[in-house]
Design an enzyme around this catalytic site. Structure first.
Site, PDB file in Angstrom:
ATOM      1  N   HIS A 219     -69.217  48.482 -35.787  1.00  0.00           N
ATOM      2  CA  HIS A 219     -70.464  49.081 -34.857  1.00  0.00           C
ATOM      3  C   HIS A 219     -71.650  48.916 -35.590  1.00  0.00           C
ATOM      4  O   HIS A 219     -72.752  48.953 -35.096  1.00  0.00           O
ATOM      5  CB  HIS A 219     -70.366  50.572 -34.629  1.00  0.00           C
ATOM      6  CG  HIS A 219     -70.773  51.027 -33.351  1.00  0.00           C
ATOM      7  ND1 HIS A 219     -71.746  50.633 -32.798  1.00  0.00           N
ATOM      8  CD2 HIS A 219     -70.261  51.804 -32.319  1.00  0.00           C
ATOM      9  CE1 HIS A 219     -72.060  51.142 -31.562  1.00  0.00           C
ATOM     10  NE2 HIS A 219     -71.124  51.856 -31.230  1.00  0.00           N
TER      11      HIS A 219
ATOM     12  N   ASP B 287     -63.153  34.243 -20.190  1.00  0.00           N
ATOM     13  CA  ASP B 287     -62.120  33.507 -19.995  1.00  0.00           C
ATOM     14  C   ASP B 287     -62.060  32.283 -21.278  1.00  0.00           C
ATOM     15  O   ASP B 287     -62.822  31.636 -21.645  1.00  0.00           O
ATOM     16  CB  ASP B 287     -62.549  32.480 -18.905  1.00  0.00           C
ATOM     17  CG  ASP B 287     -61.591  31.578 -18.511  1.00  0.00           C
ATOM     18  OD1 ASP B 287     -60.544  31.321 -19.174  1.00  0.00           O
ATOM     19  OD2 ASP B 287     -61.718  30.567 -17.477  1.00  0.00           O
TER      20      ASP B 287
END
Length: 444
Positions: A161, A381
């Site tokens: 983070h 994808d």
């Protein structure tokens, strides 16, 4: 309840395909990154099998090889991710690399997705495996590829983070999947770090890690279909239009309902209403003047706050109107405080103000929300099609609401963490159940 047995098959470090030039060896984070906790966020994508049963093993090896090679190339573009955190504001870009684990589970993908059980998600997350975390040696980017018996796979990425909010994660995913599919011009990141806003020396003693006391809370999933969201909007639209001369958004109506029901359950548990605050994270990139590119890597988010002091403030139309007003006020008055020479003092002042607010309102129940709606995460994808589902699991803090689009893009999926007792009441809340379906099948 399904039982899963999982096994880690292999673990390895993946170095960048080209070494980081010596003049880029130290990367200074921005002040907003310096203030961010050194925890790993995660995102898991589930993909159906694309092959016949005979070739499942080979197919998995090919996918794994492709992912590893593409991570190596992607790390050269996102070079700080191949380094190690030195302190709260510095990354040593030493090319120690990312970490990659292969795993397998003994069930079919459809068994898991039929009704996802969140207590089983640990099987797919690299950060919950002690040995992986030991061997990863402080890696800021960790990936686990898990195979199901049917040939379907789960790809979990775990990202520090310190350097990434969800927008930065999306840029990384777009670049990585483009490399994976062999495209010649992947998205390149804007690594602006301290050029945006230098870190502060007086904060250098800030711990680069974060210890959060474990609370007893549970995570649950609720899905709002497009038609139910339309019903919710219709409920508040007239009053909202009269006041704001516009229509409420999907996120506003869903979030208002979830907050209202969570507060009602808190009251049910304690026997009395208490004041409450909702913090909503805002992506600052396009809201600053001049705006930052969407490909800016780092934490460019800041929350705005909505308050409900009395029970009457929690009527749905009032809540949605209040959310919009607070959001507009934030955009008009606060979004630009992150730019220019006065920014560091403004940010430190805002943090101090928030601290004082909480000290003076200790009885206030706080909820935090982040929305990933409109982020095209379902376009992730790697070369074998789009995911059936993606999910991010929060194991750290209670009273959180995370919203994301459903696969059809017109519904909203909400993941909530609440105290166990409150969640048991929340799941029975009639107003909520009029609009939300608890944990439906991913195939529904």
């Amino acid at each position: 309840m399904i039982e899963i047995k999982s096994e880690i098959v292999s673990r390895q470090t993946i170095k960048p395909s080209t070494p980081t030039p010596s003049d880029l060896k130290t990367f200074k984070l921005s002040l907003l990154d310096q203030l961010s906790p050194a925890v790993h966020g995660n995102m898991t994508f589930f993909y159906p099998s694309s092959n016949t049963m005979d070739s499942i093993g080979d197919d998995f090896s090919e996918k794994s090889q492709l992912l590893q090679e593409s991570i190596s190339k992607t790390l050269s573009l996102f070079y700080p991710l191949g380094g190690r955190l030195q302190d709260a504001a510095t990354i040593d870009c030493n090319d120690e690399g990312a970490f990659f684990a292969e795993a397998k589970v003994n069930i079919q993908l459809s068994e898991f997705l039929n009704q996802p059980e969140f207590n089983l998600m640990d099987h797919f997350l690299p950060t919950t495996d002690t040995k992986t975390m030991e061997l990863s040696n402080g890696a800021m980017f960790i990936v686990q590829l898990t195979s199901f018996t049917c040939g379907g796979v789960a790809i979990s990425l775990s990202l520090t983070h310190k350097l990434a909010d969800v927008s930065a994660l999306l840029t990384l995913l777009q670049s990585w999947t483009a490399v994976c599919r062999g495209l010649s011009d992947p998205v390149t990141p804007d690594l602006i770090g301290e050029k945006f806003l230098a870190p502060r020396d007086e904060l250098s003693a800030m711990s680069a890690s974060l210890n959060i006391a474990a609370e007893k809370f549970v995570l649950r999933r609720f899905v709002f279909s497009a038609s139910k969201i339309a019903e919710l909007k219709a409920k508040v639209d007239q009053e909202f239009q009269n006041e704001m001369q516009s229509h409420p958004s999907r996120v506003e109506v869903v979030l208002a309902l979830l907050w209202k029901c969570a507060v009602a359950c808190k009251k049910q548990k304690t026997g009395s209403f208490g004041p409450t605050a909702l913090f909503q994270a805002v992506n600052l990139r396009k809201r600053m003047s001049p705006p930052l590119p969407e490909t800016a890597i780092g934490n460019f988010i800041w929350p705005f706050m909505v308050l409900a002091h009395e029970e009457k403030d929690l009527k749905l139309p009032e809540l949605v109107i209040q959310m919009r007003k607070s959001f507009i006020e934030f955009n008009n008055t606060k979004a630009n405080m992150f730019r220019g020479e006065a920014a560091p003092l403004a940010i430190m002042g805002a943090l101090k103000e928030r601290g004082e607010f909480f000290r003076n309102n200790r009885e206030m129940t706080v909820y935090k929300c982040s929305s990933w709606c409109k982020f095209p995460l379902y376009d992730t994808d790697f070369g074998w099609g789009k995911p059936l589902w993606h999910v991010s699991i929060n194991k750290l803090v209670s009273n959180t609401i995370a919203l994301a689009d459903t696969r059809s893009r017109d519904g909203i999926e909400a993941l909530l963490t609440l105290d166990e007792e409150e969640m048991a009441l929340f799941e029975q809340n009639e107003e909520l159940l009029k609009y939300a379906t608890p944990n439906p099948s991913i195939y529904a």
